[in-house]
Design a protein around this motif. Structure first.
Motif: not given
Lengths: 694, 478
Positions: A267-268, A271, A273, B322, B324, B331, B333, B378-379, B381-383, B385-386
């Motif tokens: 994910e990192r 990007g 999930a 980060v 998790r 989920d 983060t 979750p999604d 969080a992914a964005a 984190t990026h």
């Protein structure tokens, strides 16, 4: 100018296929040149705007109808004999002075099987040069290499396209068929309606819009994403252990790499999930029938082969390839991208998908061609390397181009044009005065799809016959005529280079006999009778092979191979000076370099110029608004493009379609970093910045 | 030139990674001769995956980092089942527990950390853990859990931090009845604020995990359970201790190397002794925290650059934090330190949705994400984190950023009547609604006739329903 009026007195209808992409939609052409879609398993009666308007090119005033020869800096009309004599004598001089490899040949994935075959033979037998490659290198070569490595054989789809229509789950990686081959989408409806269409693409494309699940990884991280999903597959207990044990080798090593890519880590990097990665693993494992398909997005990277291998590994972990109703496939792009890579216009190949390094293959081909084996040249450099060497002290001094427009489609294109300009002789065979032809010393006007007979092999490995439907304009000849005309002038015996497509195809069949892509059982008669023939077709009584690998894979041990592949990331990551990532691709209205589609008024009206797709915030930060002209700058060049703000875009990515000429060429910025195995350039990632035009 | 002899103490995730990174840069051992010393008898494995092993979805064999012949194939002198017991910095010598001695040019501490066992009566005996008590740190621990606790057995987990909750979730997934005992007022108190922790606690209870907060273990009674400080008892067939770790710095300290909550290292990962480096959980660098694998792997890449000479200018500048929670069905983060008071210049967004077990808190400074808690998104969080990892400017649409995909724009739902005339209905053939209306008025009144006239629906066929809806609407309203 010659008259374009068709002289046919009564209207006859001829069954044919579209001149553009590898879906090869079935169409009917009237002798007056009007097209309409036709029911056929692949397109199911569908046709996109490119197909509907394709006949416009038959009568376009942009058609070339006379050879052109450069004199005092200008291209001027010339007679056929004069032009052929001139080219032959210059080629002879150049080879006499600089050696056989001083003449190079560049082909295309849109050429018919007959042309691709004869072009390869021309290079090896008439010119005896090793310098031949083609634009397929910029297309699906990474998937071809990865498919060979995994299965021992490369056929884009090793199953009929209609099988996809029965699938519950389809994972499309880096493919945008809703724009590149719209009728293909009809086969995905069942998966999409059932919540099983997964699309992996940094952009929210039209295809992604119709997906049940859209994963948008950062460009250049698809390999890591595949590792994350493979990891989830194993960690969640979804591995098809029985299949892995019975039908594959190499899992342990591939897993060792994937073990370090747990979804949260992936994910990192990507990007995407972690939950979505797990969901894909779960979707595939619970599907009754599932497919993983890759397109240019996964393949056009300096790590393209490994990236495709990572997705194949995932398919293998779920037991898909070779299982009826499931599998892995690559969506071939160009019209004859499949057949074009099988019959010898590739630097390292001989007809029948044979290796030019294989002594047995060389003996076979030498016998078919009636030459001595040691006369056959060895492997040559790949497309970009070939173009890069043009005009250099060690490189070719002359180049013959058939069915390609590298002055627009090659990576780092300003440099490639620079190389073309240093040649002693540039010769093209073309329909219209493409950007490459405009640079040429001699241009031969040639026929196109509806004006000649020829076979194409579509994305599923099915051989299709395209019949001549209309009279060609007066003054043009076929590519086969051009090749034969030059070959005879270079001293080849009269019967060695036939110009009748059926005769060439018969020779191709004999040449491919016993090879991986065996066409020996395919004849025009069987195709005319409507037989659905998928290669290999091993002899006249053979029914063809719609589904490969059902019993065993093509490696000697019959097993598919996992390949241990690791993520390394793009060759040119974004940095402080070039903080954005550019990716290139296509729009629905245009095909490849646009040489054909840009002359069609309707398509030009829909999309007439290059644009740059960006997130509104990214545009605003560059001081740009929707509709303004912006400049995309990389270390290699810059493109001026109209800003198109797209809220769904990743803020760190800009997108450029590559169909446009001159200062609009997306390839002015692309990075020619090559995959070590397929020699595919990295079209899909390079570091850029976006600026306002001063 | 003689290769530099590098001795790595520790064959866990940091040591094994360093060896991999060195061999990636120097495959034939021309620049670095490598010795790796590992205390455990078996090869290196991926600790991150132990919850999957305990949950039973993954075989112990699958978590190994290296194959059988790894050391041989990569010219590594691998010593397993031995520990370094003595270190002579002056002579550059390290003595092992089997009595052998190793000279080194460069020594690397990758000794990791050890579980911290609280001083609770009955938990430990003779420096080891009592029967029925295990830590959750090694493959052997997993095997012990598998041996001791049948599925369905009652298990007490001491500690409600990341490791404790991951263990609890994995054990619950395996079919155990799990109680978590945690001294603070809420779980994950290092990472979460009280509201987030309350939502997480509810999600854990959904998974069948019982929580005993503000309680500490007072005594362990074998076969009975854990007696808590309020006098109550948590019945347990097994106790899993997840009360934190301490960096393994004993040998380094004895040798006189500076250590304070870890062996102190600089940006070259060099300790106070010029020939000694450290990385991973045993090391302390101001740019990161310990207990996570990403910093260790980032450090391994830098140290390999330096030790092989591949990139002498390489420096380790820290790893953004980060965390998790790897717990099935939950989920979570967290980015940065969510305890830092945001201050007046910060932009704080919060979304509290306890019923649906969701919570989001986002703190931005100068348009960039400085910390966040994302539970159940979750999604998004992914964005986030990026954006956080790359220090990117956040999109101006903060709401979309906060909720991710939760609010899809659904243009297809627009009724035929509401579409503007310019709306493109058939993308494949660039047919607008206006064009369809014109065709309809010119006499094409069925879907097929409209297709024949305009080509709408003849490409991918995806617009067929819309074309039909427009034809119906025209028929109704004309």
């Amino acid at each position: 100018m010659t008259s374009m009026e068709s002289p046919a007195p009564i209207t006859e209808l001829t069954e044919s296929h579209c001149p553009y992409c590898a879906l090869q939609c079935a169409m009917t052409i009237s002798s007056a040149g009007a097209v309409s879609p036709r029911m056929f398993p692949t397109n199911q009666g569908g046709l996109c705007q490119k197909g509907w308007t394709s006949s416009g090119l038959l009568r376009s005033p942009a058609r070339l109808t006379t050879p052109l020869v450069r004199a005092r800096g200008m291209l001027r009309p010339a007679g056929w004999e004069e032009a052929l004599d001139l080219v032959a004598s210059r080629l002879t001089e150049i080879q006499a002075q600089h050696g056989r490899d001083a003449v190079a040949v560049f082909g295309g994935g849109g050429l018919t099987n007959e042309k691709a075959y004869l072009l390869g033979k021309f290079a090896r037998v008439a010119l005896r040069t090793s310098r031949i490659d083609y634009n397929g290198r910029f297309c699906m070569s990474s998937a071809a290499s990865a498919g060979l490595r995994a299965f021992g054989l490369d056929r884009g789809l090793p199953f009929p396209l209609t099988d996809l229509g029965e699938a519950d789950v389809v994972v499309l990686v880096g493919a945008n068929p809703a724009e590149t081959m719209p009728p293909f989408m009809r086969h995905l409806r069942r998966a999409a309606d059932g919540g099983g269409l997964v699309v992996v693409d940094p952009r929210r494309t039209l295809t992604a819009e119709s997906a049940s699940l859209h994963l948008a990884p950062a460009p250049g991280t698809d390999l890591a994403l595949a590792l994350g999903i493979l990891h989830s597959t194993v960690a969640d207990g979804l591995l098809d252990e029985n299949y892995v044990r019975r039908r594959t080798t190499g899992f342990a090593d591939a897993w060792r790499v994937a073990a370090a890519y747990w979804p949260e880590r992936v994910e990192r990097i990507t990007g995407v999930a972690a939950a979505d990665q797990r969901r894909v693993a779960d979707l595939i494992s619970t599907a009754r029938r599932a497919y993983v398909l890759t397109g240019r997005g996964a393949e056009q990277h300096a790590t393209g082969v490994d990236t495709v291998s990572a997705w194949i590994n995932l398919a293998l972990a779920h037991g898909l390839p070779g299982n009826f109703g499931s599998g892995y496939g690559c969506l071939t792009g160009q019209g004859n991208g499949q057949g074009g890579r099988e019959h010898g216009q590739k630097a390292d190949q001989l007809p029948g998908y044979r290796s030019i390094r294989d002594p047995q293959a060389r003996r076979h081909m030498a016998a078919v061609w009636g030459v001595r084996e040691e006369e056959l040249p060895g492997p040559g450099p790949s497309a970009y390397e070939l173009l890069d060497a043009l005009g250099t002290p060690e490189g070719p001094k002359a180049l013959l181009v058939f069915g390609s427009n590298p002055a627009v489609s090659a990576p780092r294109v300003a440099h490639v044009v620079d190389r073309l300009s240093t040649l002693d002789l540039l010769v093209t065979a073309d329909l219209v005065l493409s950007e490459t032809s405009a640079l040429a010393d001699v241009v031969f006007p040639v026929t196109q799809w509806a004006e000649e007979d020829g076979t194409m092999t579509n994305l599923e490995g099915r051989v299709l016959l395209r019949r001549r439907a209309v009279q060609p304009p007066e003054g043009v000849r076929t590519d086969l005529d051009v090749i034969a005309g030059l070959a005879h002038r270079l001293g080849a015996p009269g019967d060695r280079f036939p110009t009748d497509p059926e005769a060439v195809f018969a020779e191709l069949g004999a040449a491919s006999r016993g090879g991986a892509a065996d066409y020996s059982g395919v004849g025009y008669e069987r195709l005319k009778a409507g037989e659905a023939l998928y290669w290999p077709v091993r002899g006249e009584g053979h029914p063809g092979t719609p589904r490969l690998f059902t019993d065993s894979f093509a490696h000697p041990d019959g097993r598919a191979r996992f390949t241990a592949v690791d993520h390394t990331g793009p060759a040119e990551p974004a940095d402080d000076d070039y903080p954005l990532t550019a990716t290139t691709g296509r729009v629905l209205e245009h095909y490849q370099s646009g040489a054909q589609t840009r002359v069609i008024e309707e398509l030009k009206a829909a999309v007439g110029a290059v644009f740059v797709e960006v997130h509104p915030d990214t545009a605003a930060r560059a001081g740009l608004a929707d509709g303004e002209l912006g400049k995309v700058v990389s270390r290699r060049g810059e493109v001026v493009a109209r800003v198109r703000c797209v809220p769904s875009a990743r803020p760190d990515v800009v997108f450029l379609p590559f169909h446009f000429p001159g200062v609009q060429r997306a390839n002015l910025v692309t990075n020619p970093a090559l995959d070590p195995m397929s020699r595919m350039p990295e079209f899909k990632v390079c570091a850029v910045r976006l600026e306002a035009v001063a | 030139m003689r290769p530099r002899h590098v001795v790595v103490l520790g064959y866990g995730m940091a040591g094994a990674r360093l060896a991999d990174e060195i061999r990636r840069r120097d495959p034939d051992g021309e620049r670095v001769a490598l010795t790796v010393v590992g205390a455990e008898r078996h090869g290196a494995y991926n600790r991150v995956l132990l919850p999957s092993v305990v949950a039973g979805t993954m075989a112990a064999d699958s978590v190994r980092l290296h194959g059988e012949g790894w050391a041989r194939e990569h010219a590594v002198d691998l010593r397993l089942g031995v520990e370094a017991v003595d270190l002579d910095l002056r002579r550059g010598l390290v003595r092992l527990s089997d009595g052998s001695e190793l000279g080194y040019d460069t020594l690397v501490f990758a000794t990791g950390s050890r579980p911290r066992v609280p001083p609770v009566e009955g938990l430990s005996v003779d420096g080891g853990l009592t029967d029925g008590v295990v830590a959750f740190r090694t493959l052997d621990d997993c095997a012990r859990i598998e041996r001791t606790a049948s599925r369905g057995a009652r298990i007490a987990v001491l500690g409600g931090g990341l490791l404790g909750l991951e263990a609890a979730r994995a054990l619950a997934g395996r079919g155990n009845r799990v109680t978590v005992v945690h001294p603070a007022a809420h779980v994950l108190d290092r990472q979460l604020d009280a509201d987030a922790a309350a939502v997480l606690a509810a999600a854990l209870r959904d998974a069948g995990i019982e929580l005993r907060l503000r309680r500490t273990a007072a005594r362990y009674l074998s076969g009975d359970g854990v007696k808590l400080d309020d006098g109550s008892t948590v019945a347990a067939d097994l106790v899993v201790v997840c009360t934190g770790v301490r960096p393994d710095t004993a040998l380094a300290e004895r040798a006189g190397i500076e250590a304070e909550g870890g062996i102190v290292v600089n940006d070259e990962l060099r300790t106070s002794d010029v020939r000694v480096h450290a990385l991973g959980d045993c090391a302390r660098h101001p740019g990161t925290v310990t207990g996570l694998v990403q910093p260790a792997w980032d450090q391994a890449a830098v140290l390999a650059d330096l030790l092989t000479g591949a990139r002498p200018s390489a420096r380790y500048r820290g790893t953004s934090v980060v965390t998790r929670l790897k717990a099935s069905g939950v989920d979570l983060t967290t980015l940065g330190d969510s305890h830092v008071e945001p201050g007046a210049d910060a932009e704080v967004l919060r979304l509290h949705d306890p019923v649906r077990r969701r919570y989001a808190k986002l703190v931005l400074h100068d348009e960039r994400v400085s910390s966040a808690i994302m539970l159940g998104f979750p999604d998004a969080a992914a964005a986030l984190t990026h954006l956080y990892d790359r220090r990117l400017v956040a999109p101006s649409d903060r709401l979309a950023l906060l909720v991710g995909r939760a609010l899809p724009a659904n243009t297809r739902a627009l009724a035929a009547a509401d579409l503007p005339a310019s709306a493109v209905v058939c993308r494949c053939n660039s047919v607008s609604k206006g064009r369809l209306v014109t065709a309809w008025r010119s006499g094409s009144s069925t879907v097929d006739e409209l297709a024949a006239e305009t080509r709408a629906g003849t490409g991918c066929g995806g617009c067929a329903d819309t074309v039909r809806a427009i034809a119906d609407w025209l028929a109704r309203t004309a």
